[in-house]
Design an enzyme around this catalytic site. Sequence first.
Site, PDB file in Angstrom:
ATOM      1  N   LYS A 151       0.843  -1.208   0.000  1.00 61.22           N
ATOM      2  CA  LYS A 151       0.000   0.000   0.000  1.00 61.22           C
ATOM      3  C   LYS A 151       0.875   1.254   0.000  1.00 61.22           C
ATOM      4  CE  LYS A 151      -3.839  -2.347   2.297  1.00 61.22           C
ATOM      5  NZ  LYS A 151      -4.554  -2.679   3.551  1.00 61.22           N
ATOM      6  N   ASP A 192     -11.271   2.811   4.362  1.00 55.92           N
ATOM      7  CA  ASP A 192     -11.548   1.371   4.326  1.00 55.92           C
ATOM      8  C   ASP A 192     -13.049   1.088   4.232  1.00 55.92           C
ATOM      9  OD1 ASP A 192      -9.563  -0.613   4.374  1.00 55.92           O
ATOM     10  OD2 ASP A 192      -9.002  -0.135   6.438  1.00 55.92           O
ATOM     11  N   GLN A 222      -4.570  -1.440   9.782  1.00 54.80           N
ATOM     12  CA  GLN A 222      -4.525  -2.766   9.163  1.00 54.80           C
ATOM     13  C   GLN A 222      -5.104  -3.819  10.119  1.00 54.80           C
ATOM     14  OE1 GLN A 222      -3.684  -3.311   5.990  1.00 54.80           O
ATOM     15  NE2 GLN A 222      -3.972  -5.523   6.122  1.00 54.80           N
TER      16      GLN A 222
HETATM   17  N1  GUN Z   1      -6.991  -6.799   6.327  1.00 54.92           N
HETATM   18  C1  GUN Z   1      -7.337  -7.525   5.245  1.00 54.92           C
HETATM   19  N2  GUN Z   1      -7.959  -6.735   4.330  1.00 54.92           N
HETATM   20  C2  GUN Z   1      -7.984  -5.493   4.863  1.00 54.92           C
HETATM   21  C3  GUN Z   1      -8.486  -4.248   4.373  1.00 54.92           C
HETATM   22  O1  GUN Z   1      -9.063  -4.114   3.283  1.00 54.92           O
HETATM   23  N3  GUN Z   1      -8.294  -3.189   5.221  1.00 54.92           N
HETATM   24  C4  GUN Z   1      -7.711  -3.306   6.431  1.00 54.92           C
HETATM   25  N4  GUN Z   1      -7.607  -2.213   7.186  1.00 54.92           N
HETATM   26  N5  GUN Z   1      -7.243  -4.446   6.902  1.00 54.92           N
HETATM   27  C5  GUN Z   1      -7.385  -5.528   6.107  1.00 54.92           C
END
Ligand code: GUN
Length: 295
Positions: free
Chosen positions: A53, A120, A97
Amino acid sequence: MSAQILDGNAVAAKIRSELAEEIVELKKEGCSPRLEVILVGDNPASKSYVSMKQKDCTEIGILGQTTHLPASTTEDVLLTLVDRSNKDDNVHGILVQLPLPQHISEAHVIARISPDKDVDGFHPINTGKMVAGSECFLPCTPAGMQELLKEYNINPKGKHVVVVGRSNIVGKPFAIMMMQKKEWANATVTVCHTGSGDLKPFTRQADILVAAAGRPAMITADMIKPGAVVIDVGVNRIDDPQAKRGYRLVGDVDFAAAKEVASAITPVPGGVGPMTRAILLKNTVQSAKKFHTLL
Ligand code: GUN
């Protein structure tokens, strides 16, 4: 005949390059998109996602700032950090995350993020808006899956979408998005989960089958209706001494066999994963534009 491969890498690269051009223009207007990413602990998959990311942000001109905290971090410390980013006018997107260590409540943390910076799309206010069909940040993985279908002109309208998995991140929101009376949706939706018993009678009915259970090769070729579209959201690490890293990534679908039955299928890696990240960038740019009233 072998299925068409739905190339998430290619579609995501196109989205990134469009966003990069847009960001050049936004910066001329004094709008410099910034994403705050918070990672707690040392989950290897999470570390890898976060670094990808961060790399994406740098590539397209978003200021991506990752804060890596130890697994022992308390919920209070994490909430204080979220508060700080909520108040910082230069931050347009906040991503914590998941999963978080056991001693931290994911629900508390998600609810603390300002809904306006919740790129998100996990905050209960954004979830509520999504269910109601209102404008909001959509969760990145399901939105990326919808975008991929759109790019390949696969319209779910009137189709039977069967989702295997009911997570808050993928299964549940994708099912809700697909049932909306909207463009690139308006499908009949079935959601299967660990309480569903034998899955095959359900999955065999799918025109669009989504595998989001987190179990390697749980969807075998005999569970797929010939000609169905298969979206594999699974990312599972399988030990492989021959691989450079000692493991390889596989999805929830037995890809080699499934591609001989399906009409189209997403690969793992290179299918849904890059699309998730592309939508995160899109949501961050959207948030920055809204903040600068450029929307
Ligand atoms: N863990 C797995 N997929 C995601 C996501 O799309 N966002 C976040 N914050 N954590 C994740």
